[in-house]
Scaffold this motif. Structure first.
Motif, short mmCIF file in Angstrom:
data_model
loop_
_atom_site.label_atom_id
_atom_site.label_comp_id
_atom_site.label_asym_id
_atom_site.label_seq_id
_atom_site.Cartn_x
_atom_site.Cartn_y
_atom_site.Cartn_z
N LYS A 22 -43.48 60.32 2.07
CA LYS A 22 -43.85 60.32 3.48
C LYS A 22 -42.66 60.92 4.24
N LEU A 23 -42.96 61.47 5.41
CA LEU A 23 -41.87 61.91 6.28
C LEU A 23 -41.38 60.69 7.05
N LEU A 24 -40.09 60.67 7.29
CA LEU A 24 -39.47 59.55 8.00
C LEU A 24 -38.93 60.08 9.33
N GLU A 25 -39.64 59.78 10.39
CA GLU A 25 -39.24 60.24 11.72
C GLU A 25 -38.41 59.15 12.39
N PRO A 34 -34.00 70.24 1.74
CA PRO A 34 -32.96 71.27 1.78
C PRO A 34 -33.45 72.58 2.39
N ILE A 35 -34.78 72.79 2.36
CA ILE A 35 -35.39 74.01 2.89
C ILE A 35 -36.77 73.64 3.44
N ASP A 36 -37.40 74.58 4.14
CA ASP A 36 -38.81 74.39 4.50
C ASP A 36 -39.63 74.30 3.23
N GLY A 37 -40.61 73.40 3.21
CA GLY A 37 -41.44 73.27 2.01
C GLY A 37 -42.66 72.44 2.29
N TYR A 38 -43.34 72.04 1.20
CA TYR A 38 -44.52 71.19 1.32
C TYR A 38 -44.17 69.79 0.82
N ARG A 50 -48.81 70.01 3.10
CA ARG A 50 -48.32 69.40 4.33
C ARG A 50 -46.89 69.86 4.57
N PHE A 51 -46.68 70.51 5.68
CA PHE A 51 -45.42 71.19 5.97
C PHE A 51 -44.27 70.20 6.25
N VAL A 52 -43.12 70.50 5.65
CA VAL A 52 -41.90 69.73 5.88
C VAL A 52 -40.80 70.70 6.32
N LEU A 96 -43.33 56.30 9.62
CA LEU A 96 -43.72 57.04 8.43
C LEU A 96 -44.99 57.83 8.74
N TYR A 97 -45.02 59.09 8.37
CA TYR A 97 -46.22 59.87 8.59
C TYR A 97 -46.26 61.06 7.63
N ASP A 98 -47.37 61.78 7.63
CA ASP A 98 -47.54 62.96 6.79
C ASP A 98 -47.32 64.22 7.61
N GLY A 99 -46.82 65.26 6.92
CA GLY A 99 -46.63 66.53 7.58
C GLY A 99 -47.95 67.19 7.96
N GLU A 100 -47.88 68.16 8.84
CA GLU A 100 -49.08 68.88 9.29
C GLU A 100 -49.57 69.81 8.19
N LYS A 101 -50.89 69.82 7.96
CA LYS A 101 -51.47 70.68 6.94
C LYS A 101 -51.42 72.14 7.40
#
Length: 436
Positions: free
Chosen positions: A361-364, A351-355, A328-330, A296-301
């Protein structure tokens, strides 16, 4: 099968004279209507009811919305019935539970409000609600009851069957005559000129009997539907159980063992072949914990880029989304997991690029694993994650519990086969569910 539409169709056929056959020997409804008028005049003369006020908008040439059988007759609500709202009663005189003292149901605009000591109506009555967003809705009362000022009992005459009146009034949809205000209301005087068809008395009996018979069939369908929904839900659970225990697809001894797969993902991964949790696993499978296969982590600002805020409402399709200029970019197709709120543990795909929404959290997931297989494991654990949230003001995901989720790991080739077969079976179940 949409049982709501089925009920609607039954009433539509009934009110148009197409539900049961006509009998030419029936007394024409025009004769019945004359008896209704005579009885009403007598009761008016005796002071038992009041003469209905004619609407200012009434017309000598009413519009009849559809054709009816020759033995039927068009009339109006004001001509056929007597409609009068009940009496006000204060809340302290209404008990929510029925007992030996509070014996009589108390009807308000939306149905039974509770029970009262005294009654003001006795008999069989359709009851029209006349206040609130649901004004025009219908209830049916038998026996002794109390009607409040927001309930309009509909009195019938000359042996016109009250339950038939209830059915026809439901189909007319009186809500369409409500005032379009912040607190919608239904004026009794406004609906007196609403047209309604009247069948012969004998046909009224046949219609009611047929509707009740069909209603019983519809209720049986609904009961069976609920049982089928429950069965299909159990089948889904069984499919997932089989999927994670190696019983859904055949094993291929030529597949690379999962132990080798996990060594590539993390040389330090804790791997086990202990079968005490899921029972005997197939050869080539093993266990590890969630923390070794995803993070789990956060996207890049980033700044100065206009993108949609990927919050829960947007991801659930309940809002068009707010546009932000930084966050934070997703990237599109990235997996996100809800970590704050009631449904912590729910997963989504961007579904698209977003914040990144503030509650996510992002799930890698490791590229060595089949991502859909890992998501399937998380969904299996979702109820447990919801039930074990931490924090008080805003409950959030128990990350320790999440990391310790025990994951049965098949060879990567089998993971792909499992996901394919699971999707195929779930799609069939969805088709069956929608067909119901």
């Amino acid at each position: 099968m949409d049982t709501k539409q089925l009920r609607q169709k039954i009433l539509d056929l009934a009110i148009r004279g197409k539900l049961v056959p006509q009998d030419p020997n029936d007394e024409p409804a025009s004769v019945l209507l004359e008896r209704v008028k005579a009885e009403k005049e007598r009761l008016i003369a005796e002071g038992k009811i009041k003469r209905s006020k004619k609407s200012a908008a009434s017309s000598d040439k009413p519009h009849y919305p559809f054709e009816i059988p020759n033995t039927w007759v068009w009339t109006t609500l004001g001509e056929l019935f007597f409609l009068q709202a009940g009496k006000n009663i204060t809340a302290d005189k209404i008990n929510y539970e029925k007992n030996d003292v509070y014996r009589y149901p108390c009807y308000g605009g939306n149905g039974i409000r509770g029970y009262v000591v005294h009654y003001n109506k006795s008999g069989k009555y359709p009851i029209v609600g006349r206040q609130g967003a649901l004004c025009g809705n219908l209830n049916y009362a038998e026996g002794k009851f109390y009607a409040t000022e927001h309930a309009v009992p509909v009195k019938t005459f000359a042996e016109t069957i009250p339950y038939l009146a209830f059915l026809f009034l439901k189909q007319i949809n009186l809500n369409q005559y409500a005032t379009a205000t912040a607190q919608p209301g239904l004026s009794v005087n406004k609906i007196l000129d609403v047209p309604i068809p009247l069948p012969p008395k004998e046909e009224q009996v046949r219609i009611v009997q047929e509707v009740l018979k069909l209603e019983a069939i519809v209720e049986s369908i609904e009961t069976n539907k609920e049982e089928l929904f429950e069965s299909l839900s159990k089948v889904k659970s069984t499919i997932l159980e089989y999927a994670i225990s190696g019983k859904l697809v055949p094993q291929n001894p030529a597949d690379e063992p999962a132990v080798d797969l996990l060594k590539r993902i993390s040389p330090n991964a804790v791997v086990s072949t202990d079968t005490s949790h899921y029972g005997q696993l197939p050869n080539g499978w093993c266990y590890t914990t969630m923390n070794y296969i995803c993070q789990l982590y956060d996207g890049e600002k980033i700044e100065d880029m206009e993108l949609i805020n990927l919050d829960a409402k947007y991801l659930r399709g309940k809002s068009e989304g707010n546009t932000l200029n930084k966050g934070r970019f997703v990237p599109e197709k990235m997996t996100m997991i809800l970590v704050d709120g009631e449904n912590s543990g729910e997963i989504f795909t961007a579904p698209i690029d977003g914040y990144q929404g503030s509650t996510f959290k992002l799930l890698e997931i490791s590229e060595e694993m089949n991502a859909e297989y890992v998501k399937m494991i998380i969904r299996i654990y979702q109820k447990r994650l919801r039930d074990n949230k931490v924090g008080s003001a805003i409950p959030h995901l128990n990350k320790k519990l999440f990391r310790e989720i025990l994951v049965p790991v098949p060879p990567i080739a089998e993971q792909t086969r499992i996901v394919g077969r699971t999707n195929q079976l779930m799609s069939k179940i969805t088709e069956l569910t929608e067909a119901l």
